[in-house]
Write an enzyme that holds these catalytic residues in place. Structure first.
Site, PDB file in Angstrom:
ATOM      1  N   CYS A 177       0.827  -1.207   0.000  1.00 30.27           N
ATOM      2  CA  CYS A 177       0.000   0.000   0.000  1.00 30.27           C
ATOM      3  C   CYS A 177       0.863   1.259   0.000  1.00 30.27           C
ATOM      4  O   CYS A 177       0.483   2.283  -0.575  1.00 30.27           O
ATOM      5  CB  CYS A 177      -0.946  -0.002   1.192  1.00 30.27           C
ATOM      6  N   HIS A 483      -1.617   0.698   7.438  1.00 26.31           N
ATOM      7  CA  HIS A 483      -2.033   0.776   6.039  1.00 26.31           C
ATOM      8  C   HIS A 483      -1.840   2.211   5.544  1.00 26.31           C
ATOM      9  O   HIS A 483      -2.146   3.172   6.248  1.00 26.31           O
ATOM     10  CB  HIS A 483      -3.505   0.370   5.919  1.00 26.31           C
TER      11      HIS A 483
END
Length: 1354
Positions: A177, A483
């Site tokens: 990510c 994330h």
């Protein structure tokens, strides 16, 4: 329904038709992964035409009418998958919509194309415009919310449809990510994207796979032109030289930015883009020190690619409120005074000085890193700071340039670091994470480039330093992991978008403000150390300069090589789309074929397009099975087949030209049936198969007491029982007049089909069925079914299992115990010598064969006696004669002459394949509540083992008395009946250890009811052990363990209370079976059982394994013996019983006060048991429990439960060695008391004692090379029972040292020698050489596309 919705949707001509029925339509949009869970509800009059329904749906969802289909959903009409006609005037009522009910519809793609979104001027846009349109579609949609930031689950179907924003996402490979966020930011930067497009790849000079700029170019083109929702980044990461393991490494996005820029600079050398990164992202600052006495200033020039901003000043609990405040702190000088004075070159002495940083030049693209990750030196852990820090949409940087730099004195000391220090800011305020000293850690090795650049005059820039924010890279999570995603403003429409991996959505300025961070309340400096939160981590601003601000290149402005690349990528995507369409319309189904020559069932997977006809599918299957050289094509056909039940469901006569999609019921991911390529000989004719049921017919021979292998018969549910008998009569050649048919509907459920006119459907027949047929001329059929010989035989057939029993080694004289079982009147002298009987005195040893012979002869006598007394089947009449008389079930009383013959033992020992002994991990069934099951307590019934896996069926017809093969057991039914059962072991809470072998009246429980039991000698494979013998036992699994043990008594040679039964599992693991009231339903065919001599447990007793604890030995855990502890016994009583056993079995002569018992958890010593403790009251005890026995050096010091016993070990750093363990008994959990005790045994002054808790399993071994720095020495706690020690029980290991003792200095040779020695020692004890937390893998990009092993060694 929404208020007002009805008036909007009802046609005006029938608005007032109050009596007209209405149709409720529920539509689910399946074309988009984000809308698949949303439903649209319409309540329409029944007379509404279909075209009006389509118009209303189009208006409701915002699609162009005619670009989507409506099909019936999972409600009514599920079989009809044909799309509704969008132009039909047929009313909803005529189209099979049901008024007053829910009518489910699915909105699907039309002809494989995604529905077109309704634009404001949809007629003005043709297909070409759609292809060229890059960026967000001008459609009003709901704005994003915080849910946009939640990482959504990934599925392949979710990447097939483009986001409604018009932007394309990036697939997260695993933990990439951070890479996706940076790539999307670079893609949305016009200056970077345009410059990348202008670079042309020369294929003759470089491999395209390893070219980073070329793969970025391809990725950007796909992001701009693809119609997918998301695209893969694997080609880009492959060009980095990464393998699949890198996808599972999460890195810092700022670190990736710097490493990637370095790699691009290397790749772009000697090209127009050689200085692109510096032109866009590089700024300059001055690192200076000024003498406060003479004004002399020494300085150097550094370059930077990003500015790291501290969230909180060191040691402060108050964070900076804004980015502007953090920038001011960044350039705030510090005074060097006192011991930190600066040596001035002009004054020639140490003077007070001012040290600081000044910005000289800001880049066009300004990158700010918010340093949210910090290190807690108290806990020695990384933490994340989630404090609130605001950042403006427009940032004025003119206030951060100092005009004094224009008047720099000529006498200054000047050093221009230039490119050598590129990308780092050398300041004491900055983390050394950003230093550029180690090229390997940076991920790329750079040659130093000497050169100087003119310093831009800040006065020329002060009026044009307004920056606008366009990218916010957000981190959601903690320092342990999280994330990344990016919030980016498009320069095309000034709208903000969230790029969250494959999901792209529109957001607002309010959503940007939510990334400022912060939480409610103030909870101290480390309040957010491990809290998960979402906040901005990197900010990218662009200078507002109309002369420099670029726009994205238009299609006609693309360089020729980019136009060619766009065309190639578009063709590849179209080809992939066509392939997907083919896959979408391809039926994939299992294909079977019984090879006409080899007679082996072959299996394959038939993939056929739904529009292909049956005839074409037969030809494909014919070639797939390689039958061209064996039989002609016209001798093959496809039929519907059920592999699980081995059943031909139907044939397809006259449907050779029917499409396969229609025959198979559409394209599905899985089918509930298979296809069989059936073959015939040229002179044969194919049989027509109509949909019916398959019946496996077993023929039963009452005289021989055998059940034959099954014969498959096809029947039909509308047939009567009489017609079914005629059908079976033809297949089995049995007379139908006297035929009895028994249906086994499920396990142990036998039903006699006694009504001739009843249909098979009414009798409970289904797709696959099993019946037993018998057609003898005996009078057995006149008896009630449950009293008949047939029922008893089938009941025994279903419940008999085969077990392999390993008998213990026979000890001389053991047979004297057997004589107790041979009662007067049981003459066994008629056996043949061939049976292996040993002649000799009573006290001599007899063989297993001799015992079996005696048993057989007595059974013969029993059979003759029962024939004279009458065939009443009552087993109670024979219970007084002999224990051996009850070994066989009363089922064998009828037809004595045949049964006696069948009971004759085999004269030769049968040999079986060793594979039969490969025990698998199995799950045993629950106790069956059968009418013949013995009475068992409810708590015993509830505890079961796991369901059994049975062997494959054998086709041979085997008499039951000689041993049932596995085909005689209803394997599939049993497996299904037992499915989901779990293995339950004895615990102190569930039972009291075991059941008594005798009931309350004193009668043996084994005598309550006798089941079928037959044993015969068996020759096992070699290696079973000399003196051991095997039995092959066929037994009714409803027998209790107590009765089973009694049947084994004559073969073991001792009473059942003096031997133990162990069940053998996979990997030869053995577990004792102790519940005497539990039946053998947990066992299955071919399970192995080991018999061991030793006293069996009584009620309330537990078997305990006793280990000796040797704290200072290399192997501190030594097994001693098995003992028996009883509920209610005190620890002292158990020690008294242990003393003679320890003396006899282990040679240990111990007095009761010179050893203790303590808890054992794996290899760790635990709670010390005091003499007055009572098992089950003070100490929880369970089956197969384990305890430590520890020999004491002196008198027991542990007197109460409030005391704490820890094991201490001194570390001597000056000698590089550890002392032996010494026990320390504490009266409390006080750290001060621990220090005092350590002072007493070591003599180290209290103030100099440092201690640390041992890690891992006892004895907590650690290398002497690592112990001094790896353990958490001297924790800041006052009690032992708090974090990070958590010492709450006895047995903890404490290392301690004298802090004044210096660590021995080792030469390299000594260190290497000690390392080898420690490695060998720790490997022998099973401990790791070192203890260290998981090390993060350095982020590297390899310019040649593959890692160089020599350069990347850590």
């Amino acid at each position: 329904m929404v208020p007002g919705e009805e008036n909007q949707l009802v046609p005006k001509e029938i608005e007032n038709a109050a009596e007209e029925p209405r149709v409720l339509c529920i539509i689910q949009d399946t074309t988009n992964s984000k809308t698949v869970n949303e439903r649209i509800t319409l309540n329409l009059p029944a007379s509404t035409p279909l075209r009006k329904l389509f118009e209303d749906v189009a208006n409701k969802v915002g699609y162009i009418n005619g670009t989507f289909d409506l099909v019936w959903g999972n409600g009514i009409n599920t079989a009809d998958m044909t799309p509704l006609d969008h132009s039909s005037d047929k009313s909803l009522l005529d189209a099979n919509f049901e008024p007053g009910k829910k009518n489910f519809l699915h909105l699907t793609d039309k002809d494989g194309e995604q529905p077109q979104i309704l634009l404001e001027d949809s007629n003005a846009m043709d297909d070409n415009v759609h292809d060229r349109f890059i960026g967000p579609l001008p459609r009003e949609v709901s704005v994003g919310s915080t849910s946009d930031y939640v990482s959504q689950s990934y599925s392949y179907s979710s990447i097939l449809n483009k986001s409604e924003t018009g932007y394309v996402g990036l697939v997260n490979q695993a933990m990439t990510c951070y890479l996706n966020s940076l790539l999307q930011t670079l893609f949305m930067t016009p200056e970077f994207r345009n410059a990348l497009y202008k670079w042309e790849f020369e294929e003759s000079e470089e491999d395209p796979v390893t070219s980073i700029p070329y793969q970025l170019q391809r990725l950007f083109v796909l992001l701009q032109t693809s119609k997918k929702r998301a695209i893969e980044t694997t080609d880009v990461t492959r060009s980095f030289g990464w393998d699949s393991s890198e996808a599972w490494q999460q890195h810092d996005v700022q670190e990736l930015c710097r490493v990637m820029f370095d790699a691009l600079e290397q790749k772009w050398k000697q090209t127009e883009q050689a200085d692109l990164i510096n032109e866009l992202y590089q700024g300059k600052l001055k690192d200076y020190v000024r003498c406060l006495e003479c004004g002399y200033e020494g300085w150097r020039i550094d370059t930077y690619l990003d500015i790291p901003l501290v969230i909180r000043p060191y040691g402060s609990s108050q964070a900076f409120a804004s980015v502007e405040e953090a920038l001011h702190a960044f350039i705030q000088p510090e005074i060097l005074d006192g011991p930190n004075q600066y040596f001035c070159e002009r004054c020639k002495k140490k003077c007070d000085a001012r040290k600081g940083l000044r910005f000289l030049h800001f880049p066009y693209l300004l990158t700010l890193q918010l340093k949210r990750f910090d290190f807690d030196y108290t806990t020695m852990h990384r933490i994340k700071l989630n404090d609130r820090m605001t950042f403006p949409e427009e940032l004025d940087m003119s206030t951060f340039i100092d005009i004094e730099d224009e008047k720099s004195p000529q006498t200054e000391s000047c050093t221009d670091s230039g490119a050598e220090n590129e990308g780092s800011c050398h300041s004491d305020q900055m983390s050394n994470d950003f230093s550029n000293d180690d090229g390997v850690d940076e991920g790329i090795c750079l040659e130093s480039n000497s050169g100087t650049e003119k310093i831009s005059k800040p006065g020329l820039e002060k009026n044009s330093l307004i920056y606008e924010l366009f990218s916010v890279m957000v981190h959601s999570g903690s320092a342990a992991g999280g994330h990344y995603y990016a919030c980016i403003k498009s320069f095309s429409d000034e709208q903000w978008y969230s790029f969250n991996d494959q999901h792209v959505s529109r957001i607002t300025q309010e959503d940007i403000k939510k990334t400022h961070g912060g939480s409610s309340g103030s909870r101290g400096y480390y309040s957010s150390a491990f809290a998960s939160s979402t906040n901005a981590y990197m900010l990218i601003y662009r200078l507002k300069d109309p002369a420099r601000n670029a726009k994205f290149l238009e299609v006609d402005e693309y360089p020729e090589h980019i136009k060619n690349l766009v065309q190639r990528e578009r063709e590849l995507e179209e080809q992939e789309k066509r392939q997907r369409e083919i896959e979408r319309n391809t039926c994939k189904i299992k294909l079977f074929c019984l090879h006409p020559v080899k007679q082996v069932m072959m299996e394959n997977k038939l993939e056929v397009h739904k529009d292909k006809t049956l005839k074409e599918a037969v030809e494909m299957a014919y070639k797939m099975m390689d039958l061209e050289e064996i039989i002609p094509l016209d001798c093959c056909r496809l039929v519907k087949y059920d592999e699980f039940h081995d059943y031909l469901e139907r044939s397809y006569e006259g449907e050779e030209d029917t499409p396969m999609g229609l025959l198979l019921g559409g394209v599905k991911s899985t089918y509930m049936f298979d296809l069989l390529l059936e073959t015939r000989k040229p002179d044969q004719v194919f049989q027509s198969y109509k949909p019916g049921v398959m019946v496996k017919v077993h023929v039963v021979d009452l005289k021989a007491e055998s059940v034959a292998a099954p014969v498959t018969v096809r029947a039909y549910l509308n047939q009567t029982v009489t017609e079914f008998k005629q059908l079976i009569s033809k297949a089995s050649q049995l007379p139908a007049e006297t035929m009895r048919i028994v249906l086994e509907r499920c396990y142990n459920d036998l039903r006699l089909l006694s009504v001739p006119s009843k249909t098979l459907k009414a009798e409970g027949f289904f797709r696959s069925n099993k019946v037993f047929v018998e057609s003898s001329e005996t009078l057995d059929y006149q008896m009630a079914f449950t009293d008949s010989h047939l029922w008893r035989l089938l009941d025994r057939h279903a419940n008999t299992i085969r077990l392999f029993v390993l008998l213990p080694e026979q000890a001389p004289g053991s047979f004297s115990k057997r004589t107790a079982y041979q009662k007067a009147g049981g003459d066994s002298g008629n056996g043949d010598d061939d049976c292996g009987r040993v002649k000799g005195p009573v006290g001599s040893l007899k063989s297993v064969e001799a015992i079996l012979e005696e048993s057989t002869e007595k059974l013969k006598s029993l059979s003759l006696q029962q024939q004279q007394d009458g065939d009443n089947g009552d087993s109670s009449k024979s219970t007084e004669t002999s224990d051996f008389e009850n070994i066989e079930s009363p089922l064998n009383e009828r037809d004595s002459s045949a049964s006696v013959d069948n009971r004759e033992l085999e004269q030769h020992i049968q040999t079986s394949d060793p594979e039969n002994f490969q025990s698998e991990e199995r799950s045993d069934s629950d106790v069956n509540n059968d009418r013949s099951t013995s009475s068992v307590d409810s708590d015993i019934l509830s505890s079961s083992h796991s369901s059994d896996t049975l062997c494959n069926a054998d086709n041979a017809q085997i008499p039951l008395a000689n041993g049932l093969d596995s085909h005689s057991i209803t394997s599939s039914r049993r497996t299904k009946a037992n499915e989901g059962k779990k293995e339950t072991w004895d615990t102190a809470e569930e039972d009291s250890g075991t059941d008594s072998e005798y009931d309350e009246s004193g009668k043996s429980r084994g005598e309550i009811q006798y089941m079928y039991f037959k044993a015969e000698p068996y020759a096992a494979d070699e290696g079973s052990g000399e003196g051991h013998k095997w039995l092959m036992v066929h037994v009714d699994k409803r027998i209790t363990l107590a009765a089973f043990k009694q049947h084994l008594e004559p073969f073991v040679g001792v009473l059942s209370s003096h031997f133990k039964v162990f069940r053998v599992y996979a990997s030869n693991q053995e577990f004792e079976s102790v519940r005497l009231n539990e039946t053998l339903t947990s066992f299955s065919d071919d399970n192995k059982i080991t018999i061991r001599l030793g006293r069996a447990l009584k009620k309330g007793e537990y078997r305990v394994k006793v280990y000796q604890l040797l704290v200072n030995e290399q192997e501190p855990c030594k097994f001693l013996l098995d003992a028996v502890f009883a509920k209610g016994m005190t620890v002292r009583q158990s020690k008294e019983e242990l003393i003679p056993q320890l003396r006899e079995q282990c040679g240990l002569e111990l007095s009761i006060d010179r050893f203790r018992l303590r808890k054992k958890t794996w290899k760790n010593p635990g709670t010390v048991f005091l003499d007055y403790h009572i098992y089950e009251e003070d100490i929880n005890i369970s089956s197969n429990w384990e305890v430590f026995l520890e020999v004491l050096d002196g008198v027991e010091k542990m007197k109460s439960m409030s005391q704490l016993a820890v094991l201490s070990r001194r570390w001597r750093p000056s000698e590089m060695r550890l002392d032996s363990f010494q026990e320390v008994v504490l009266e409390s959990s006080s750290v001060d008391e621990l220090r005092e005790k350590l002072n007493e045994i070591s003599g180290i002054p209290l103030e100099d004692i440092e201690f640390a808790k041992g890690r891992g399993t006892f004895p907590c071994d650690i290398s002497v090379l690592d112990i001094h720095q790896d353990l958490d020495w001297n924790p800041k706690v006052s009690t032992l029972n708090v974090w990070p020690l958590y010492i709450c029980d006895d047995g903890a290991v404490i290392f301690y040292r004298d802090k004044t003792e210096e660590l021995m200095e080792l030469t390299d040779e000594q260190r290497n020698e000690l390392m080898k020695k420690e490695s060998s020692r720790l490997q022998k004890t099973g401990h790791r050489v070192t203890y260290s937390p998981r090390k993060e893998k350095a982020l590297k990009i390899y310019l040649d596309g593959a890692p160089n092993k020599d350069l990347t060694q850590d």
